[in-house]
Write a protein that holds these residues in place. Structure first.
Motif, short mmCIF file in Angstrom:
data_model
loop_
_atom_site.label_atom_id
_atom_site.label_comp_id
_atom_site.label_asym_id
_atom_site.label_seq_id
_atom_site.Cartn_x
_atom_site.Cartn_y
_atom_site.Cartn_z
N MET A 82 0.81 -1.22 0.00
CA MET A 82 0.00 0.00 0.00
C MET A 82 0.85 1.28 0.00
O MET A 82 0.30 2.37 -0.06
CB MET A 82 -0.93 0.01 1.22
N GLY A 83 2.17 1.13 0.11
CA GLY A 83 3.04 2.30 0.15
C GLY A 83 3.02 3.03 1.48
O GLY A 83 3.34 4.21 1.55
N LYS A 84 2.66 2.32 2.56
CA LYS A 84 2.54 2.94 3.88
C LYS A 84 3.70 2.63 4.82
O LYS A 84 3.84 3.26 5.84
CB LYS A 84 1.25 2.47 4.57
N GLY A 85 4.50 1.64 4.49
CA GLY A 85 5.57 1.21 5.38
C GLY A 85 6.86 1.96 5.14
O GLY A 85 6.93 2.87 4.30
N PRO A 86 7.90 1.58 5.88
CA PRO A 86 9.21 2.18 5.64
C PRO A 86 9.71 1.83 4.24
O PRO A 86 9.32 0.80 3.68
CB PRO A 86 10.10 1.55 6.71
N VAL A 87 10.55 2.67 3.69
CA VAL A 87 11.15 2.40 2.38
C VAL A 87 11.96 1.12 2.51
O VAL A 87 12.72 0.94 3.46
CB VAL A 87 12.06 3.58 1.95
N SER A 88 11.78 0.21 1.56
CA SER A 88 12.46 -1.08 1.63
C SER A 88 13.30 -1.31 0.38
O SER A 88 13.14 -0.63 -0.64
CB SER A 88 11.45 -2.21 1.80
N PHE A 89 14.18 -2.29 0.49
CA PHE A 89 15.00 -2.73 -0.64
C PHE A 89 15.31 -4.21 -0.41
O PHE A 89 15.06 -4.74 0.67
CB PHE A 89 16.29 -1.89 -0.75
N LYS A 90 15.83 -4.86 -1.43
CA LYS A 90 16.13 -6.28 -1.31
C LYS A 90 17.63 -6.53 -1.31
O LYS A 90 18.37 -5.89 -2.05
CB LYS A 90 15.50 -7.06 -2.45
N ILE A 91 18.03 -7.46 -0.48
CA ILE A 91 19.37 -8.03 -0.50
C ILE A 91 19.14 -9.51 -0.74
O ILE A 91 18.64 -10.22 0.14
CB ILE A 91 20.14 -7.79 0.81
N GLY A 92 19.45 -9.97 -1.94
CA GLY A 92 19.10 -11.34 -2.32
C GLY A 92 17.59 -11.47 -2.31
O GLY A 92 16.89 -10.70 -2.96
N LYS A 93 17.08 -12.40 -1.51
CA LYS A 93 15.63 -12.60 -1.41
C LYS A 93 15.02 -11.89 -0.21
O LYS A 93 13.81 -11.90 -0.03
CB LYS A 93 15.32 -14.09 -1.33
N LYS A 94 15.86 -11.30 0.63
CA LYS A 94 15.37 -10.65 1.86
C LYS A 94 14.97 -9.20 1.61
O LYS A 94 15.72 -8.43 1.01
CB LYS A 94 16.47 -10.65 2.94
#
Length: 75
Positions: free
Chosen positions: A40-52
Motif C-alpha cells: 500500500m506504500g505505507k511502510g518504511p522504504v524497503s530494498f532487497k538483498i538477495g531474497k530478503k
C-alpha cells in the motif's frame, strides 16, 4: 511530539530484515502487516538483498516517528 526511546534507537542495526523488525519492536507490528503496508506504500522504504526485504535504520526511524502521536492527538 514524543520521541522514540533511546534504547530502541540504539538497538536498531544499520540494515534490518523485514522478518526481524517485528521482534525488534516487541511485537508491536506483525510481519504480515509490514508486507501489507509495503504493497500500500505505507511502510518504511524497503530494498532487497538477495531474497530478503530490508530497511535502512534511518528509514525505519523516520517511519516510526511519522506514526507517533502527541498525547493531545490521541485524545
Amino acid at each position: 511530539m514524543e520521541t522514540l526511546p533511546q534504547e530502541l534507537l540504539d538497538s536498531i542495526p544499520p540494515i534490518i530484515a523485514r522478518t526481524h523488525l517485528p521482534r525488534l519492536l516487541g511485537g508491536a507490528i506483525a510481519y504480515q502487516t509490514l508486507c501489507n503496508y509495503s504493497v500500500m506504500g505505507k511502510g518504511p522504504v524497503s530494498f532487497k538483498i538477495g531474497k530478503k526485504v530490508c530497511y535502512k535504520k534511518s528509514d525505519v526511524i523516520a517511519w516510526l516517528e511519522s506514526r507517533m502521536q502527541s498525547p493531545s492527538e490521541r485524545a
